[in-house]
Design a protein around this motif. Structure first.
Motif, PDB file in Angstrom:
ATOM      1  N   ILE A 124       0.842  -1.204   0.000  1.00  0.00           N
ATOM      2  CA  ILE A 124       0.000   0.000   0.000  1.00  0.00           C
ATOM      3  C   ILE A 124       0.874   1.249   0.000  1.00  0.00           C
ATOM      4  CG2 ILE A 124      -1.654   1.350   1.334  1.00  0.00           C
ATOM      5  CD1 ILE A 124      -2.885  -1.219   2.317  1.00  0.00           C
ATOM      6  N   GLY A 125       0.620   2.136  -0.967  1.00  0.00           N
ATOM      7  CA  GLY A 125       1.392   3.364  -1.095  1.00  0.00           C
ATOM      8  C   GLY A 125       2.728   3.081  -1.744  1.00  0.00           C
ATOM      9  N   THR A 126       2.695   2.536  -2.952  1.00  0.00           N
ATOM     10  CA  THR A 126       3.909   1.944  -3.539  1.00  0.00           C
ATOM     11  C   THR A 126       4.954   2.957  -3.970  1.00  0.00           C
ATOM     12  OG1 THR A 126       4.600   0.145  -4.998  1.00  0.00           O
ATOM     13  CG2 THR A 126       3.150   1.823  -5.969  1.00  0.00           C
ATOM     14  N   GLY A 127       4.551   4.192  -4.320  1.00  0.00           N
ATOM     15  CA  GLY A 127       5.534   5.202  -4.716  1.00  0.00           C
ATOM     16  C   GLY A 127       6.358   4.754  -5.907  1.00  0.00           C
ATOM     17  N   CYS A 145       0.825  -7.355  -5.583  1.00  0.00           N
ATOM     18  CA  CYS A 145       0.017  -6.232  -6.047  1.00  0.00           C
ATOM     19  C   CYS A 145       0.461  -4.979  -5.307  1.00  0.00           C
ATOM     20  CB  CYS A 145      -1.470  -6.467  -5.791  1.00  0.00           C
ATOM     21  SG  CYS A 145      -2.172  -7.875  -6.669  1.00  0.00           S
ATOM     22  N   SER A 146       0.286  -3.842  -5.940  1.00  0.00           N
ATOM     23  CA  SER A 146       0.619  -2.591  -5.264  1.00  0.00           C
ATOM     24  C   SER A 146      -0.382  -1.527  -5.658  1.00  0.00           C
ATOM     25  CB  SER A 146       2.044  -2.142  -5.591  1.00  0.00           C
ATOM     26  OG  SER A 146       2.151  -1.821  -6.962  1.00  0.00           O
ATOM     27  N   VAL A 147      -0.565  -0.556  -4.766  1.00  0.00           N
ATOM     28  CA  VAL A 147      -1.565   0.485  -4.996  1.00  0.00           C
ATOM     29  C   VAL A 147      -0.997   1.837  -4.597  1.00  0.00           C
ATOM     30  CG1 VAL A 147      -2.600   0.169  -2.695  1.00  0.00           C
ATOM     31  CG2 VAL A 147      -3.967   1.176  -4.555  1.00  0.00           C
ATOM     32  N   GLY A 173      -5.628   3.983  -6.586  1.00  0.00           N
ATOM     33  CA  GLY A 173      -6.723   4.161  -5.645  1.00  0.00           C
ATOM     34  C   GLY A 173      -6.186   4.421  -4.256  1.00  0.00           C
ATOM     35  N   SER A 174      -7.082   4.671  -3.337  1.00  0.00           N
ATOM     36  CA  SER A 174      -6.718   4.941  -1.948  1.00  0.00           C
ATOM     37  C   SER A 174      -6.787   3.664  -1.117  1.00  0.00           C
ATOM     38  CB  SER A 174      -7.658   6.001  -1.369  1.00  0.00           C
ATOM     39  OG  SER A 174      -7.375   6.236  -0.008  1.00  0.00           O
ATOM     40  N   LEU A 175      -5.660   3.285  -0.551  1.00  0.00           N
ATOM     41  CA  LEU A 175      -5.572   2.133   0.352  1.00  0.00           C
ATOM     42  C   LEU A 175      -6.190   0.878  -0.278  1.00  0.00           C
ATOM     43  CD1 LEU A 175      -6.314   3.970   3.742  1.00  0.00           C
ATOM     44  CD2 LEU A 175      -4.157   3.765   2.492  1.00  0.00           C
ATOM     45  N   PHE A 176      -7.237   0.319   0.320  1.00  0.00           N
ATOM     46  CA  PHE A 176      -7.816  -0.937  -0.170  1.00  0.00           C
ATOM     47  C   PHE A 176      -8.906  -0.736  -1.243  1.00  0.00           C
ATOM     48  CE2 PHE A 176      -6.329  -1.919   4.159  1.00  0.00           C
ATOM     49  CZ  PHE A 176      -5.547  -3.045   3.916  1.00  0.00           C
ATOM     50  N   GLU A 177      -9.129   0.494  -1.633  1.00  0.00           N
ATOM     51  CA  GLU A 177     -10.241   0.832  -2.521  1.00  0.00           C
ATOM     52  C   GLU A 177     -10.363  -0.058  -3.772  1.00  0.00           C
ATOM     53  OE1 GLU A 177     -11.758   5.141  -3.730  1.00  0.00           O
ATOM     54  OE2 GLU A 177      -9.938   4.581  -4.809  1.00  0.00           O
ATOM     55  N   PRO A 178      -9.272  -0.384  -4.476  1.00  0.00           N
ATOM     56  CA  PRO A 178      -9.427  -1.168  -5.706  1.00  0.00           C
ATOM     57  C   PRO A 178      -9.620  -2.669  -5.488  1.00  0.00           C
ATOM     58  CG  PRO A 178      -7.434   0.212  -5.765  1.00  0.00           C
ATOM     59  CD  PRO A 178      -7.889   0.117  -4.340  1.00  0.00           C
ATOM     60  N   PHE A 179      -9.685  -3.129  -4.231  1.00  0.00           N
ATOM     61  CA  PHE A 179      -9.584  -4.573  -3.984  1.00  0.00           C
ATOM     62  C   PHE A 179     -10.834  -5.182  -3.349  1.00  0.00           C
ATOM     63  CE2 PHE A 179      -5.341  -2.665  -3.740  1.00  0.00           C
ATOM     64  CZ  PHE A 179      -4.767  -3.289  -4.850  1.00  0.00           C
ATOM     65  N   ALA A 180     -11.975  -4.659  -3.677  1.00  0.00           N
ATOM     66  CA  ALA A 180     -13.227  -5.210  -3.153  1.00  0.00           C
ATOM     67  C   ALA A 180     -13.346  -6.692  -3.502  1.00  0.00           C
ATOM     68  CB  ALA A 180     -14.422  -4.450  -3.725  1.00  0.00           C
ATOM     69  N   GLY A 181     -13.605  -7.509  -2.488  1.00  0.00           N
ATOM     70  CA  GLY A 181     -13.770  -8.943  -2.710  1.00  0.00           C
ATOM     71  C   GLY A 181     -12.481  -9.735  -2.774  1.00  0.00           C
ATOM     72  N   ARG A 182     -11.333  -9.078  -2.650  1.00  0.00           N
ATOM     73  CA  ARG A 182     -10.047  -9.785  -2.708  1.00  0.00           C
ATOM     74  C   ARG A 182      -9.429  -9.898  -1.318  1.00  0.00           C
ATOM     75  NH1 ARG A 182      -6.033  -8.378  -7.534  1.00  0.00           N
ATOM     76  NH2 ARG A 182      -5.174 -10.261  -6.586  1.00  0.00           N
ATOM     77  N   GLY A 234     -10.534  -7.137   6.625  1.00  0.00           N
ATOM     78  CA  GLY A 234     -11.453  -7.469   5.547  1.00  0.00           C
ATOM     79  C   GLY A 234     -10.771  -7.831   4.244  1.00  0.00           C
ATOM     80  N   TYR A 235      -9.438  -7.682   4.212  1.00  0.00           N
ATOM     81  CA  TYR A 235      -8.695  -7.961   2.978  1.00  0.00           C
ATOM     82  C   TYR A 235      -7.560  -8.955   3.185  1.00  0.00           C
ATOM     83  CZ  TYR A 235     -11.250  -3.909   1.316  1.00  0.00           C
ATOM     84  OH  TYR A 235     -12.246  -3.035   0.969  1.00  0.00           O
TER      85      TYR A 235
END
Length: 284
Positions: A124-127, A145-147, A173-182, A234-235
Motif C-alpha cells: 500500500i502506497g507503492t511510490g 500487487c501494489s496500490v 486508488g486509496s488504500l484498499f479501494e481497488p480490492f473489493a472482494g479480494r 477485511g482484505y
C-alpha cells in the motif's frame, strides 16, 4: 592581445563545486560533486580519479553547471541523477515519488522472512515501487500487487518494474479501494508518518522537493496506520500478516493499534541499522 580561455579540468571543477555546495549547506559536498561529474562525463568514480587533469568541453561544463545549480537550491541529488539504489536494484526516481531510503530495506527483509508460504502480497502506497518490486524479485512464485493514489507515481513504478524485470500488478486508488472482494496473505506499507507539526522542520531537500502526500501523517503521524489497521482484516486471509515501516518513536503506538485491531496472534518489531525500531508487524 588575445586571452586564453580559462580551462576547467576535473580537479579544478571538483574543488570549486565542493566550496560552492558547502556554502549552500549541502552535506558531503565533495562526494556529491563527484557523483554529478561522473554523470556529466559518463565516468565511474575510478575513471574520474584517473582523469583529474582532463579538461571539460563546453557541453560537459554546461551540463554539469546545470546539475550543480539545482543541487545548490537543495534539490535532492537522487532527483538530479534520476536514480536511487535499493535492495541491490536501481530505481528511477522523480519528484512524483518519495526517494527510497535504505531504512525501508528492513521492511522488505522482515516481510520476506514471513512470506515463505504467502501466495499473495499487497503493498500500500507503492511510490517508486521499490518495496513491491523487491518483494517480487525475491518471491517470484508470489503474486505481488501494489496500490497508490498518484497516477504519476504509478507511471514511475511501472517503469521500475520493467527496468528490473519484475512482475507486479499496479492499481490506482486509496488504500484498499481497488480490492473489493479480494484477500491477501500479507499486506505491507510504508505510509506517510510525519506529524503535521514536524513537516516544517524537515531537511530542505525533503520539505521542498519530495511529495508532501507521501510524508504527511496527520496530527500525530498515525492517521494512515489507523485506517489501514481498521480495514485490513477485511482484505487478509486468516493468519495473514500486516507489516509497517514506522517513524522514530512510533513503534509502541503502532504495535498497540495492531493488537487492538485483531493482530494479536503474533507481533514483532525490528530495528534499523541505527538501532531505531523501524518495522512493526502483527498476524491476524
Amino acid at each position: 592581445m588575445t586571452t586564453t580561455p580559462e580551462k576547467w579540468d576535473v580537479l579544478k571543477v571538483l574543488n570549486w563545486t565542493k566550496g560552492y555546495l558547502s556554502e549552500k549547506g549541502v552535506e558531503n559536498p565533495r562526494l556529491e560533486a563527484e557523483w554529478m561529474l561522473c554523470e556529466a562525463l559518463s565516468l565511474d568514480r575510478v575513471g574520474l580519479y584517473l582523469n583529474f587533469d582532463k579538461p571539460l568541453s563546453d557541453a560537459e561544463l554546461a551540463a554539469y553547471r546545470t546539475m550543480v545549480a539545482r543541487r545548490g537550491k537543495r534539490e535532492p541529488l537522487q532527483y538530479i541523477l534520476g536514480t536511487q539504489e535499493f535492495m541491490g536494484h536501481e530505481f528511477r526516481v522523480t519528484p512524483a515519488v518519495l526517494i527510497p531510503r535504505h531504512d525501508t530495506e528492513v521492511l522488505v527483509t522482515e516481510a520476506i522472512k514471513r512470506a515463505t508460504a504467502a501466495k499473495s502480497i499487497l503493498d500500500i502506497g507503492t511510490g517508486s515501487g521499490c518495496v513491491a518490486i523487491s518483494l517480487a524479485k525475491e518471491l517470484p512464485q508470489t503474486e505481488v500487487c501494489s496500490v497508490d493514489v498518484s497516477a504519476e507515481a504509478l507511471e514511475v513504478a511501472r517503469g521500475n518494474a520493467e527496468r528490473n524485470a519484475a512482475t507486479v500488478q499496479f492499481f490506482q486508488g486509496s488504500l484498499f479501494e481497488p480490492f473489493a472482494g479480494r484477500r491477501f496473505d500479507m499486506v505491507v506499507s510504508n505510509p506517510p508518518y510525519i506529524p503535521n507539526s514536524e513537516l516544517a522542520t524537515l531537511q530542505a531537500e525533503v520539505r521542498g522537493f519530495e511529495p508532501m502526500g507521501a510524508l504527511d501523517g496527520g496530527a500525530d503521524g498515525l492517521d494512515f496506520y489507523r485506517r489501514i489497521v481498521n480495514d485490513a482484516p477485511g482484505y487478509l486471509n486468516p493468519g495473514g500478516w500486516l507489516i509497517f515501516e514506522v517513524g522514530a518513536g512510533q513503534a509502541p503506538q503502532v504495535l498497540g493499534l495492531l493488537k487492538a485491531g485483531g493482530f494479536a496472534g503474533e507481533t514483532f518489531t525490528q530495528t534499523d541499522p541505527a538501532g531505531i525500531e523501524r518495522v512493526v508487524g502483527g498476524r491476524l
